[in-house]
Write a protein that holds these residues in place. Structure first.
Motif, PDB file in Angstrom:
ATOM      1  N   ALA A 102      48.646   3.832  34.716  1.00 36.73           N
ATOM      2  CA  ALA A 102      49.223   3.753  33.376  1.00 36.73           C
ATOM      3  C   ALA A 102      48.292   4.386  32.348  1.00 36.73           C
ATOM      4  O   ALA A 102      48.735   5.140  31.462  1.00 36.73           O
ATOM      5  N   THR A 103      47.004   4.099  32.458  1.00 30.47           N
ATOM      6  CA  THR A 103      46.028   4.682  31.533  1.00 30.47           C
ATOM      7  C   THR A 103      45.993   6.202  31.661  1.00 30.47           C
ATOM      8  O   THR A 103      45.913   6.928  30.658  1.00 30.47           O
ATOM      9  N   VAL A 165      61.308   1.456  38.595  1.00 21.92           N
ATOM     10  CA  VAL A 165      61.079   2.770  37.976  1.00 21.92           C
ATOM     11  C   VAL A 165      62.177   3.084  36.964  1.00 21.92           C
ATOM     12  O   VAL A 165      61.903   3.486  35.821  1.00 21.92           O
ATOM     13  N   ILE A 166      63.431   2.897  37.377  1.00 23.71           N
ATOM     14  CA  ILE A 166      64.553   3.222  36.492  1.00 23.71           C
ATOM     15  C   ILE A 166      64.547   2.341  35.247  1.00 23.71           C
ATOM     16  O   ILE A 166      64.787   2.804  34.126  1.00 23.71           O
ATOM     17  N   ALA A 167      64.252   1.043  35.424  1.00 25.93           N
ATOM     18  CA  ALA A 167      64.313   0.100  34.297  1.00 25.93           C
ATOM     19  C   ALA A 167      63.186   0.301  33.294  1.00 25.93           C
ATOM     20  O   ALA A 167      63.333  -0.022  32.114  1.00 25.93           O
ATOM     21  N   THR A 168      62.053   0.832  33.738  1.00 27.95           N
ATOM     22  CA  THR A 168      60.886   0.912  32.853  1.00 27.95           C
ATOM     23  C   THR A 168      60.536   2.320  32.400  1.00 27.95           C
ATOM     24  O   THR A 168      59.658   2.481  31.536  1.00 27.95           O
ATOM     25  N   TYR A 175      55.324   8.246  27.098  1.00 26.34           N
ATOM     26  CA  TYR A 175      54.449   8.143  28.268  1.00 26.34           C
ATOM     27  C   TYR A 175      55.307   7.764  29.477  1.00 26.34           C
ATOM     28  O   TYR A 175      55.309   6.613  29.917  1.00 26.34           O
ATOM     29  N   THR A 176      56.026   8.740  29.995  1.00 27.55           N
ATOM     30  CA  THR A 176      56.975   8.501  31.078  1.00 27.55           C
ATOM     31  C   THR A 176      56.303   7.859  32.286  1.00 27.55           C
ATOM     32  O   THR A 176      55.266   8.344  32.755  1.00 27.55           O
ATOM     33  N   PHE A 177      56.883   6.772  32.757  1.00 28.15           N
ATOM     34  CA  PHE A 177      56.468   6.000  33.938  1.00 28.15           C
ATOM     35  C   PHE A 177      55.269   5.084  33.690  1.00 28.15           C
ATOM     36  O   PHE A 177      54.917   4.305  34.580  1.00 28.15           O
ATOM     37  N   ALA A 178      54.606   5.149  32.524  1.00 26.01           N
ATOM     38  CA  ALA A 178      53.438   4.290  32.289  1.00 26.01           C
ATOM     39  C   ALA A 178      53.816   2.821  32.388  1.00 26.01           C
ATOM     40  O   ALA A 178      53.083   2.005  32.990  1.00 26.01           O
ATOM     41  N   ALA A 183      54.057  -2.615  35.241  1.00 25.92           N
ATOM     42  CA  ALA A 183      54.882  -3.610  35.920  1.00 25.92           C
ATOM     43  C   ALA A 183      54.457  -3.770  37.376  1.00 25.92           C
ATOM     44  O   ALA A 183      54.415  -4.885  37.916  1.00 25.92           O
ATOM     45  N   GLN A 184      54.112  -2.656  38.009  1.00 30.29           N
ATOM     46  CA  GLN A 184      53.660  -2.719  39.399  1.00 30.29           C
ATOM     47  C   GLN A 184      52.371  -3.538  39.526  1.00 30.29           C
ATOM     48  O   GLN A 184      52.173  -4.262  40.506  1.00 30.29           O
TER      49      GLN A 184
END
Length: 412
Positions: A102-103, A165-168, A175-178, A183-184
């Motif tokens: 995420a960072t 992935v889809i929900a977040t 920041y796509t997918f961060a 969440a993971q």
């Protein structure tokens, strides 16, 4: 009957094995989300962050490299301190992986993102051992089912990971997918709590000492068994071909003008196909034997390559990924069952760790190669390599079987 099969069944408790298999299946569902999130997004994030398009799948490759690098340490820690310690260290690394990824996305730092996926791979090396842990107290008859039950937990991972992935993916718009990686990290903490419910047997070395069981044989002696050689080859081939094709598929789908959602859903169907057969794979092995189930798995993997070669429509991608998943399940569960039949309790951790070291080492090589194949030669070369690898595996298995029969034949 093999020497392994005739040894005293000390510590065998199928009731405990059933309980542990159910709990480990839940842990597998949660931990498997780590792998699903990485494979579903890392290639796409790599496309955005990598300085060169040919490096887009490097983050997936560093994940596999972490998976490879962690196998021997996980085996050592499990043997010395017990499986629970090894597995909880794995969840800690899974939490760190989510934070690092995420960072890296927020600061657009490609090397840090690769470091995060490497940590995720170390986590993966721990949760890949859940299947072996379920077999620790299982009888020879129940062992394939115990392994299958744990891998069946991957069905939920196949649904949960892509939906995560889809929900977040749009929660942090710039920041796509961060948000998905954060969440993971939380899911890894939940998995750590679930693992506390497993009743692990004592470390194998200590248990063998107390029970007066036979000492562990040297690894070269153990790995001269034709059955074990065949198990390693099948596990290596099934995972390497599956990873090569799965790593490239999301990037190839987007390059063929399919959406990110289509790619994520394709991965969801693939992961479900990887694990859903586990509800019956153990029973199939008990009825038909590991060899026939493995052969069916290799045939399905070849079929996946053929469908992938035939076209690049969404249907071609999805059908190929589904066939690939089922083929992996049959071949990999069959190979795992063979491994558990080739060692004593005192030998299990080191034999299982070395087996996974070979399997995930091949995965790492294939994963690093997939990005270059895709960037320079396109999707057709990827599936052609999968087809060639299956044919080479069948030929190698035939040679090992023939050599084993010659060794076993009495002198004339």
């Amino acid at each position: 009957m093999s020497a392994i099969a005739t040894e005293p069944q000390a510590g065998i408790d199928d009731r405990l094995a059933r309980r542990n298999a159910v709990v480990l299946a839940v842990a597998q569902a949660l931990a498997g989300a780590n792998t699903t999130v990485v494979f579903g997004t890392a290639g796409l994030v790599g496309t955005m962050l990598a300085p060169d398009p040919g490096l887009a799948t490097v983050p997936v490759s560093t994940f596999v490299l972490g998976l490879w690098a962690g196998t021997l340490p996980v085996g050592y820690i499990a043997r010395r301190f017990g499986r629970l310690v090894a597995f909880e260290i794995g969840t800690l690394l899974g939490f760190a992986a989510g934070l690092l990824c995420a960072t890296a996305v927020v600061f657009a730092w490609f090397p840090l993102f690769c470091a995060g996926t490497f940590a995720g791979g170390l986590y993966g090396s721990a949760h890949q051992s859940y299947r072996f842990a379920a077999a620790d107290t299982a009888s020879e008859a129940f062992r394939p089912k115990a392994v299958s039950w744990v891998l069946a937990g991957g069905v939920m991972a196949g649904v949960f990971g892509p939906q995560l992935v889809i929900a977040t993916k749009d929660l942090m718009p710039h920041y796509t997918f961060a948000a998905g990686y954060l969440a993971q990290a939380v899911v890894a903490v939940v998995a750590a709590g679930v693992l506390l419910l497993v009743r692990f047997p004592p470390p194998a070395a200590a248990a063998a000492g107390r029970s007066g069981g036979p000492p562990a044989r040297p690894l070269p002696v153990i790995f001269r068994q034709p059955r074990l050689i065949m198990a390693v080859i099948c596990g290596l081939a099934s995972y390497a071909t599956m990873n090569l094709m799965m790593t490239a598929a999301p990037v190839a789908m987007v390059a063929c003008n399919h959406s990110v959602t289509d790619a994520a859903l394709g991965l969801q169907w693939h992961v479900m196909a990887m694990y859903a057969p586990s509800f019956v794979t153990g029973s199939l092995i008990a009825r038909f034997g590991s060899a026939r189930v493995i052969a069916a798995g290799l045939a399905l993997t070849a079929a996946a390559g053929a469908v992938g070669w035939a076209g690049v429509s969404l249907a071609h991608f999805w059908v190929a990924l589904i066939l690939l998943g089922i083929g992996w399940n049959f071949a990999f569960v069959g190979a795992t069952a063979l491994v558990t039949a080739c060692h004593t309790p005192a030998e299990r951790n080191k034999v299982q760790a070395v087996n996974d070291f070979f399997v995930f080492g091949a995965m790492a090589i294939g994963s690093f190669a997939s990005g270059q194949m895709l960037a320079r030669h396109g999707w057709p070369l990827v599936v052609e390599v999968v087809l060639g690898a299956v044919l080479a595996t069948v030929a190698l298995l035939g040679w090992v079987a023939l050599a084993g029969r010659r060794r076993a034949a009495p002198p004339s």
